[in-house]
Scaffold this motif. Structure first.
Motif, PDB file in Angstrom:
ATOM      1  N   ILE A  77       0.810  -1.218   0.000  1.00  0.00           N
ATOM      2  CA  ILE A  77       0.000   0.000   0.000  1.00  0.00           C
ATOM      3  C   ILE A  77       0.843   1.267   0.000  1.00  0.00           C
ATOM      4  O   ILE A  77       0.585   2.205  -0.750  1.00  0.00           O
ATOM      5  CB  ILE A  77      -0.936   0.011   1.227  1.00  0.00           C
ATOM      6  N   ARG A  78       1.885   1.304   0.847  1.00  0.00           N
ATOM      7  CA  ARG A  78       2.692   2.521   0.998  1.00  0.00           C
ATOM      8  C   ARG A  78       4.177   2.167   1.164  1.00  0.00           C
ATOM      9  O   ARG A  78       4.750   2.346   2.241  1.00  0.00           O
ATOM     10  CB  ARG A  78       2.199   3.331   2.195  1.00  0.00           C
ATOM     11  N   PRO A  79       4.807   1.656   0.131  1.00  0.00           N
ATOM     12  CA  PRO A  79       6.194   1.194   0.236  1.00  0.00           C
ATOM     13  C   PRO A  79       7.184   2.282   0.645  1.00  0.00           C
ATOM     14  O   PRO A  79       8.028   2.060   1.515  1.00  0.00           O
ATOM     15  CB  PRO A  79       6.500   0.665  -1.168  1.00  0.00           C
ATOM     16  N   GLY A  80       7.079   3.446   0.027  1.00  0.00           N
ATOM     17  CA  GLY A  80       8.011   4.520   0.339  1.00  0.00           C
ATOM     18  C   GLY A  80       7.890   5.009   1.765  1.00  0.00           C
ATOM     19  O   GLY A  80       8.897   5.265   2.447  1.00  0.00           O
ATOM     20  N   THR A  81       6.663   5.146   2.234  1.00  0.00           N
ATOM     21  CA  THR A  81       6.413   5.580   3.612  1.00  0.00           C
ATOM     22  C   THR A  81       6.988   4.581   4.603  1.00  0.00           C
ATOM     23  O   THR A  81       7.613   4.963   5.591  1.00  0.00           O
ATOM     24  CB  THR A  81       4.907   5.746   3.861  1.00  0.00           C
ATOM     25  N   GLU A  82       6.781   3.290   4.334  1.00  0.00           N
ATOM     26  CA  GLU A  82       7.294   2.254   5.226  1.00  0.00           C
ATOM     27  C   GLU A  82       8.817   2.228   5.235  1.00  0.00           C
ATOM     28  O   GLU A  82       9.435   1.993   6.278  1.00  0.00           O
ATOM     29  CB  GLU A  82       6.755   0.881   4.803  1.00  0.00           C
ATOM     30  N   ILE A  83       9.434   2.483   4.081  1.00  0.00           N
ATOM     31  CA  ILE A  83      10.896   2.520   4.007  1.00  0.00           C
ATOM     32  C   ILE A  83      11.445   3.662   4.865  1.00  0.00           C
ATOM     33  O   ILE A  83      12.379   3.479   5.651  1.00  0.00           O
ATOM     34  CB  ILE A  83      11.368   2.686   2.543  1.00  0.00           C
ATOM     35  N   ARG A  84      10.839   4.831   4.743  1.00  0.00           N
ATOM     36  CA  ARG A  84      11.293   5.986   5.536  1.00  0.00           C
ATOM     37  C   ARG A  84      11.083   5.729   7.030  1.00  0.00           C
ATOM     38  O   ARG A  84      11.949   6.065   7.853  1.00  0.00           O
ATOM     39  CB  ARG A  84      10.547   7.250   5.110  1.00  0.00           C
ATOM     40  N   GLN A  85       9.951   5.144   7.395  1.00  0.00           N
ATOM     41  CA  GLN A  85       9.680   4.864   8.801  1.00  0.00           C
ATOM     42  C   GLN A  85      10.637   3.801   9.340  1.00  0.00           C
ATOM     43  O   GLN A  85      11.064   3.877  10.497  1.00  0.00           O
ATOM     44  CB  GLN A  85       8.228   4.413   8.975  1.00  0.00           C
ATOM     45  N   TYR A  86      10.975   2.837   8.512  1.00  0.00           N
ATOM     46  CA  TYR A  86      11.918   1.798   8.934  1.00  0.00           C
ATOM     47  C   TYR A  86      13.282   2.413   9.222  1.00  0.00           C
ATOM     48  O   TYR A  86      13.920   2.086  10.225  1.00  0.00           O
ATOM     49  CB  TYR A  86      12.039   0.735   7.843  1.00  0.00           C
ATOM     50  N   PHE A  87      13.723   3.313   8.366  1.00  0.00           N
ATOM     51  CA  PHE A  87      15.005   3.980   8.575  1.00  0.00           C
ATOM     52  C   PHE A  87      14.963   4.907   9.787  1.00  0.00           C
ATOM     53  O   PHE A  87      15.988   5.119  10.446  1.00  0.00           O
ATOM     54  CB  PHE A  87      15.400   4.778   7.333  1.00  0.00           C
ATOM     55  N   ALA A  88      13.783   5.449  10.078  1.00  0.00           N
ATOM     56  CA  ALA A  88      13.639   6.358  11.217  1.00  0.00           C
ATOM     57  C   ALA A  88      13.640   5.602  12.549  1.00  0.00           C
ATOM     58  O   ALA A  88      13.775   6.216  13.606  1.00  0.00           O
ATOM     59  CB  ALA A  88      12.360   7.170  11.081  1.00  0.00           C
ATOM     60  N   GLY A  89      13.488   4.276  12.485  1.00  0.00           N
ATOM     61  CA  GLY A  89      13.541   3.483  13.705  1.00  0.00           C
ATOM     62  C   GLY A  89      12.349   2.590  13.963  1.00  0.00           C
ATOM     63  O   GLY A  89      12.354   1.797  14.908  1.00  0.00           O
ATOM     64  N   ASP A  90      11.313   2.669  13.136  1.00  0.00           N
ATOM     65  CA  ASP A  90      10.118   1.838  13.308  1.00  0.00           C
ATOM     66  C   ASP A  90      10.396   0.470  12.684  1.00  0.00           C
ATOM     67  O   ASP A  90       9.991   0.197  11.548  1.00  0.00           O
ATOM     68  CB  ASP A  90       8.920   2.512  12.639  1.00  0.00           C
ATOM     69  N   ARG A  91      11.081  -0.413  13.421  1.00  0.00           N
ATOM     70  CA  ARG A  91      11.545  -1.682  12.860  1.00  0.00           C
ATOM     71  C   ARG A  91      10.977  -2.915  13.531  1.00  0.00           C
ATOM     72  O   ARG A  91      10.998  -3.999  12.950  1.00  0.00           O
ATOM     73  CB  ARG A  91      13.081  -1.732  12.921  1.00  0.00           C
TER      74      ARG A  91
END
Length: 261
Positions: A77-91
């Motif tokens: 649904i939102r690949p780019g958003t999830e990538i940015r959140q993953y890098f921000a620490g939401d892992r």
């Protein structure tokens, strides 16, 4: 003097308290310490580097965790958003990227090799090798793809390790689409219907990749970003074909010489 000393200590304690209380990158609630007391996420995530990915390789084989279906659903649904959140620490909620691409690649290979999915035409030894060793080819392929995206988007200040992670998620998500089509592959196995499904898979790749990079780098906000993403993916797609052929030829030669193919 004692009053001033006590006041100074109080100010230092307050200052220290302000430093350790921070917002969680995952649940957004305030917490102290190293780990969020609400969701268990690391409050101070480190940047992803190539070295950190190498250290996580043992987890691919020995660590069992949840998050597979959450990762598959959100990245669709939102690949780019999830990538940015993953890098921000939401892992914590996500499946680990190396494990994700290996698991999906292995499942893809098992299904299509086990049930001998084909379009009715006799496959050459080279084509059969490509299907049988798809996961191995994928392991050699995706670091090269990440290298291209890192070079083309180097002004975005993402590390090569972060591009490896992003491409692992994207490639695995694309493979999931083909796995979801497997019941149809099974029904039309040995007919031209397989070719139609392969075309559908190709169209999904050409749609999902631009969408992913447009969402990641441009947050789906500018038409210029969309055009750049489409052009970039067309170039990337050509490079993927070239890389895949080169890698498959080299591995086929090596494995044949070793008697493994």
């Amino acid at each position: 003097m004692k009053i001033k000393f006590f006041q100074k200590k109080t100010e230092e304690a307050t200052k220290d308290l302000t430093i350790i209380i921070t917002g969680c990158p995952a649940c957004k609630k305030e917490s102290g310490g190293e780990v969020c007391m609400h969701c268990g996420e690391n409050l101070y995530p480190k940047r992803i580097t190539f070295a950190s990915l190498l250290h996580s390789i043992p987890d691919v084989f020995f660590d069992i965790e949840s998050g597979l279906f959450y990762t598959a659903r959100t990245f669709l649904i939102r690949p780019g958003t999830e990538i940015r959140q993953y890098f921000a620490g939401d892992r914590a909620r996500h499946y680990k990227p190396l494990k994700f691409i290996l698991f999906i690649g292995g499942l893809y290979t098992f299904l299509f090799v086990k049930f001998d999915i084909n379009n009715g035409h006799k496959q050459s030894a080279f084509d059969q090798f490509g299907m049988q060793w798809n996961s191995v080819i994928l392991l050699f392929q995706f670091p090269l793809i990440a290298l291209i995206t890192w070079l083309l988007y180097r002004k975005r200040k993402y590390t090569y390790g972060e591009h490896l992670v992003a491409n692992a998620f994207i490639i695995a998500e694309v493979s999931i689409f083909n796995i979801l089509l497997f019941p149809l592959y099974y029904i039309f196995n040995g007919t031209k219907g397989v070719v139609v499904l392969q075309v559908a898979y190709l169209l999904f790749i050409l749609s999902y990749y631009p969408f992913s990079f447009y969402d990641w780098f441009y947050d789906r906000k500018t038409k210029r970003g969309l055009v750049i993403s489409i052009v970039f993916v067309l170039i990337l797609f050509i490079m993927i074909i070239i890389f895949t052929i080169i890698i498959q030829v080299l591995l086929f030669y090596i494995f044949t010489r070793l008697g493994w193919a």
